[in-house]
Design a protein around this motif. Structure first.
Motif, short mmCIF file in Angstrom:
data_model
loop_
_atom_site.label_atom_id
_atom_site.label_comp_id
_atom_site.label_asym_id
_atom_site.label_seq_id
_atom_site.Cartn_x
_atom_site.Cartn_y
_atom_site.Cartn_z
N GLU A 22 21.47 31.11 -17.98
CA GLU A 22 20.13 31.02 -17.39
C GLU A 22 20.15 31.13 -15.86
OE1 GLU A 22 16.05 30.88 -18.09
OE2 GLU A 22 17.59 30.79 -19.62
N LYS A 67 18.56 31.56 -25.22
CA LYS A 67 18.61 30.34 -24.39
C LYS A 67 19.40 29.23 -25.08
CE LYS A 67 15.05 28.57 -22.55
NZ LYS A 67 14.73 28.13 -21.22
N GLU A 68 19.24 29.13 -26.39
CA GLU A 68 19.94 28.08 -27.14
C GLU A 68 21.44 28.36 -27.22
OE1 GLU A 68 20.25 26.94 -31.80
OE2 GLU A 68 18.21 27.15 -31.03
N GLU A 69 21.80 29.61 -27.50
CA GLU A 69 23.21 29.95 -27.68
C GLU A 69 23.96 30.09 -26.35
OE1 GLU A 69 23.40 33.41 -30.22
OE2 GLU A 69 23.30 32.16 -32.00
N TYR A 70 23.26 30.48 -25.28
CA TYR A 70 23.92 30.74 -24.01
C TYR A 70 23.21 30.04 -22.85
CZ TYR A 70 25.60 34.49 -27.05
OH TYR A 70 26.11 35.18 -28.10
N PRO A 71 23.11 28.72 -22.87
CA PRO A 71 22.38 28.02 -21.80
C PRO A 71 23.00 28.23 -20.42
CG PRO A 71 23.62 26.46 -23.15
CD PRO A 71 23.70 27.79 -23.84
N GLU A 72 24.31 28.50 -20.38
CA GLU A 72 24.99 28.68 -19.09
C GLU A 72 24.60 29.99 -18.41
OE1 GLU A 72 27.83 30.08 -22.38
OE2 GLU A 72 26.37 28.50 -22.12
N ARG A 82 8.28 33.66 -21.03
CA ARG A 82 8.71 32.48 -20.27
C ARG A 82 7.51 31.66 -19.79
NH1 ARG A 82 12.21 33.38 -15.72
NH2 ARG A 82 13.29 31.47 -16.26
#
Length: 193
Positions: A164, A157-162, A187
């Protein structure tokens, strides 16, 4: 022009003369794929280096039991290529499938090598890019071996927020190497905190 995203991506790091840019444009092709179509199928040889102009892809392997193992997603301004198959012109162990309608720029190995001979900055750019791919792969292996499922999800989630909103959760679970039910539990735990 559809090629502008690639030119912009490259010129963020290197300077191309008008002549070099024209040579590059003469060596690439643009292809559109529909959601669900394959750019590459396991058992074929990866013929092109693929730069995504628009859309999303997943790269995955199907094991002998028919299980899908996702190990990479790619979106705009990312590359979606089986590098070992492409560079060695050998049979691919992976599939690259479009998760959305996707438009890509393709460069063959022959044309890429010709570009390297004529545009030294481009060869330098790709050498650095391939080094970054190797580093990213090693970090991913270490993460998979030493992080808990929750830690892997938080890092994702931190490295690839786009990703989600664009990647279905069951595919994220496959990428993380966990069941979709376990990802749902993680989650839910994070939401209830």
């Amino acid at each position: 022009m559809a090629i502008h995203p690639l030119i912009n991506y490259l010129t963020d790091s290197i300077v191309l003369s008008n002549q070099e840019e024209s040579l590059l444009l003469s060596k690439i092709s643009i292809r559109k794929y529909l959601k669900g179509q394959y750019i590459l199928q396991q058992g074929d040889s990866c013929k092109f280096l693929n730069f995504i102009i628009s859309g999303t892809t997943k790269t995955f392997h199907i094991d002998n039991d028919g299980n899908e193992h996702i190990f990479r997603f790619a979106i705009e301004n990312w590359w979606a290529t089986d590098l070992p198959s492409f560079l060695n012109q050998e049979i691919s162990n992976t599939n690259i499938q479009c998760l959305e309608d996707t438009e890509i720029v393709q460069i063959s190995l022959k044309d890429l090598e010709e570009l390297f001979l004529n545009i030294s900055e481009l060869e330098h750019f790709f050498r650095i890019l391939f080094q970054k791919v190797s580093i990213t792969l090693e970090k991913r292996i270490i993460t998979n071996l030493s992080f808990s499922a929750k830690e892997k999800y938080l890092l994702f989630k931190e490295e690839y927020p786009e990703f989600e909103q664009r990647i279905p959760q069951y595919m994220v679970a496959s990428y993380l190497g966990i069941s979709k039910q376990y990802l749902s539990e993680i989650r839910n735990q994070l939401v209830s905190k």
